[in-house]
Scaffold this active site. Structure first.
Site, mmCIF file in Angstrom:
data_model
loop_
_atom_site.group_PDB
_atom_site.id
_atom_site.type_symbol
_atom_site.label_atom_id
_atom_site.label_comp_id
_atom_site.label_asym_id
_atom_site.label_seq_id
_atom_site.Cartn_x
_atom_site.Cartn_y
_atom_site.Cartn_z
ATOM 1 N N LYS A 173 0.839 -1.195 0.000
ATOM 2 C CA LYS A 173 0.000 0.000 0.000
ATOM 3 C C LYS A 173 0.871 1.241 0.000
ATOM 4 C CE LYS A 173 -3.126 -2.344 -0.753
ATOM 5 N NZ LYS A 173 -4.027 -2.164 -1.923
ATOM 6 N N GLU A 189 -6.630 5.426 -6.395
ATOM 7 C CA GLU A 189 -5.646 6.266 -7.084
ATOM 8 C C GLU A 189 -6.334 7.319 -7.958
ATOM 9 O OE1 GLU A 189 -3.296 3.337 -9.105
ATOM 10 O OE2 GLU A 189 -4.487 3.379 -10.932
ATOM 11 N N ASP A 243 -8.067 -0.278 -5.391
ATOM 12 C CA ASP A 243 -6.805 0.291 -5.860
ATOM 13 C C ASP A 243 -7.045 1.303 -6.982
ATOM 14 O OD1 ASP A 243 -3.794 0.150 -5.975
ATOM 15 O OD2 ASP A 243 -4.247 -0.476 -8.013
#
Lengths: 489, 489
Positions: free
Chosen positions: A165, A232, A228
């Site tokens: 992470k 982002e 994820d």
């Protein structure tokens, strides 16, 4: 609840808010167990020398200390060959080779090439893998792509994931700090997508501990790529970029000069806000403010949270529907024709270069309005992930810890524009797509509400914020890693 | 080449650049042929009273002059009932009813409800249609949706489209001008998706001429929705919005006050640039500039065109892949929870309200840099459509004429923000998604290149511009409509 069995490491249950999660703590004292975890693996292949590839190859080699060979595989003619050689991976000592030869000679293949290369080469890679080999991924993009194609992984291999992470540079830098401070590192999730060997979990945990993860939590490969890619595009990169662009413009409109506007927006988010949240949590940041500052935080939070919630839900829908992955694949074709410009030429980032040159980190301001905006969008992402059923550890790491302990410190040192222009193509495309949306919606909806004393801001959102279970989750997560200085020079 | 047969109207071939297209010219002198075109149709249903529904119902009713009944169908409890009644469609005279009853009683059903309503109700509507009836659409969204679902139109009906290349308000306003100036109106495309009756083409042409289209050209329903959705996301709405936001900010950074910045960006695009292109074409606009102004246009064009080309290709890919339609459908679900805010609260549009209040249309400036940016993006859209094989008429209408003769005049009168906040949900979502992308990419790439005297601007793009076949296409298109004042008070 997800859970797993391990006979090599110690599984613990930690209590996170109203639930429990099975995790494994890491640390250098466990490195002597790695050969047991990797039982049946003759050598580990790390394919690719990007930020993750270079960090992971070095960490694993150092952790294994010669007990198992780590071999780097690169495409023929790769421009990364010299960098890998400089890090000690050489043809001469048998730790550097052509990628398909390395794949065919290894039982554990960590595929750390770009998403575009995975899309382009996955059939050849699948064909090159030994039957019974273990394919390792560091995020779930390839599964998302295969889902789009109606395709699957080969049935005769294990498919596992270990997903640090944090960016590759942090994975390496914090690992090195771990030599002085045992347990320093970047948390990681792991996922078992296929387990034909019966050894998949041990191998994944060994991989994660070998990378230096302070603690490793479980997820699924699908949950991983949903959070994820969304993360982002939202608070980790696209969101923070759009937030600081919009804030900078607002401070300029309020009359601040370029440097002061930069201090109150970009420097404030990547510096004092991130440091404070890293060390004291979101509530710790909130409690820094009293009186009028407290009011300013509360109003900003109440204005930004609904904007963030709407946009993070949109991003999540786009990722879950497959649109976002299709877009990345379509963009790959267009990039061959159009290339991708940088974002650092605009007046704001030019001013930022100047402002960073005269920055005194001791004197940076903790602007309560900026903090409220940033926390509002961050909490909107947290609540979206809660609503979609992600594990608490994944939520906390993908929404807060990765930002404050990896990405924002890096942006603080090098600039947000540098970060956007130098991250993975998938993340870069996502940031370029979504940052302007955060900017526009904050400018159109949140800031006018803040200017308007009669605006109907829902301050009840602050009660929900103060009572939110994520604070307890962050507190528990913080206990599982030593406090080291994660800031970048 | 697409072509068609008609025994009711006169098909002509026009030469457009290096190709020929079959078209039909309109005009009020043809209205007495409408009963022949609609042979076999007992009554025409217009379903919905949005901008297109209200304009088309009134135009058709007026054109048919009682020779064939036009009946408006609305959902039970529709908020538009009073407006339809005020326009003369009443239950008492049998020209207003519940939509499904009207559908079941009509042979030609023009489905002019929102895209979201089409998605929600299409199965019920298909079930309500008489076998052998003709379903009429005014854009191809429903086909795109059915493609996504792997579904199809019922096999026992005709499916036709007539797609006015302008907003509903213009379709009505220019039709009314046609009473003084025969042939005034908004051009339209038509498409035959299914023809079980053998009458589909005559009905489509009758519909288009009844609406007042100066000329009607042929396309396919798929080509229509590709160009329509792309166009409204690019130069027609999203693109122009992003262009003027970015230009306004740039002029402010250059020191202009709010009103002057607004004059040189928004007012200039929607006013003098659009008027000039409408009357003199793109080359006419270019030739307005001499000396340093010519240079400023050329540099701005060369900086903006590559940005436009990259983005319009991205939009086109997203539409053609189905991503954009899936996004609209996903947004429909989210809108039930989050609603959609307006864009008009930001400082720029607040300043715009003030600036429009003091505007003297006679004194508006024709800024060469603004003209170069706008034309660069417009030509990028034109070239994208050329490359993708769209008919010349569709390209010219969907990229230039709809902008200069319908949308921009409306924006000039009411404001760009008003336009974005009051168009169809599909267009509004698209504009909100893509305007910020144009803004950011112009700001990051095009404007820094303009500031930099050493920047490597490709002025060869101007040669391609000067020699472009679209100018001849626009010249021919201009001959087919009378010159009327299309500007809105």
């Amino acid at each position: 609840m997800l859970t797993f069995e391990t006979s090599v490491f110690e599984r613990e249950y930690i209590t996170l808010a109203d639930g429990r999660e099975a995790i494994v703590r890491g640390g250098r004292h466990l490195f002597d167990r790695l050969p047991s975890a990797f039982e049946g693996v003759n050598q580990i292949a790390v394919i690719g020398w990007g930020p993750q590839g270079s960090a992971q190859a070095q960490n694993l080699r150092d952790s294994l200390a010669g007990k198992l060979k780590v071999v780097v595989g690169l495409r023929a003619g790769s421009g990364s060959r010299e960098a890998a050689r400089a890090a000690g991976f050489t043809e001469e000592n048998g730790t550097l080779g052509e990628m398909f030869e390395v794949i065919a000679a290894s039982d554990l293949v960590l595929l750390l090439i770009s998403d575009a290369a995975q899309v382009e080469l996955h059939e050849q890679i699948f064909a090159a893998l030994r039957p019974g080999a273990t394919l390792g991924l560091s995020h779930g993009f390839l599964l998302g792509f295969l889902d789009q194609q109606g395709a699957r992984f080969p049935e005769n291999i294990d498919v596992i994931a270990v997903c640090p992470k944090g960016m590759g540079a942090s994975v390496r830098a914090l690992y090195l700090q771990g030599a002085q401070t045992n347990g320093a590192g970047i948390n990681a999730s792991f996922a078992i997508e296929q387990d034909v060997s019966g050894r998949a979990t041990e191998r994944a945990l060994g991989w994660s501990i070998g990378l230096g993860a302070p603690y490793t939590f479980q997820t699924t490969l699908r949950s991983e790529y949903l959070s994820d890619l969304t993360g982002e595009r939202a608070i980790l990169l696209g969101g923070v970029h759009g937030i600081v662009e919009s804030l900078y413009r607002r401070f300029r409109e309020q009359g601040l000069d370029e440097t002061e506007a930069y201090r109150h927006s970009v420097d404030c988010v990547t510096g004092p806000i991130s440091r404070t949240v890293s060390k004291e949590g979101l509530l710790g940041l909130y409690r820094r403010f009293d009186g009028e500052e407290r009011t300013a935080f509360r109003r900003a939070y109440a204005a930004a949270y609904p904007v963030g919630l709407e946009l993070v839900h949109e991003i999540y829908d786009e990722v879950a529907s497959g649109n976002e992955i299709r877009s990345v694949i379509l963009a790959g074709e267009r990039l061959k024709r159009f290339g991708m410009g940088t974002i650092d030429g605009s007046p704001m980032w030019k001013a930022g270069e100047v402002a960073r040159g005269t920055r005194d980190d001791e004197k940076l301001v903790l602007d309560p309005g900026t903090a409220g905006i940033f926390c509002g969008v961050m909490m909107a992402q947290i609540d979206t992930f809660f609503e979609k059923g992600h594990p608490y550890s994944e939520i906390a790491n993908e929404s807060v810890i990765e930002a404050t302990d990896s990405l924002n410190p890096y942006m603080h040192a090098r600039g947000v524009a540098f970060m956007v222009d130098n991250c993975s193509t998938t993340a870069r495309l996502g940031s370029r797509k979504w940052a302007p949306r955060f900017d526009y919606l904050l400018t159109q909806v949140a800031y006018p509400a803040l200017e308007d004393p009669r605006a109907d801001l829902d301050l009840g959102l602050l009660t929900a914020f103060e009572e939110h279970p994520v604070h307890e989750v962050l507190r528990v997560c913080a206990q599982m890693r030593p406090s080291v200085d994660i800031f970048v020079e």
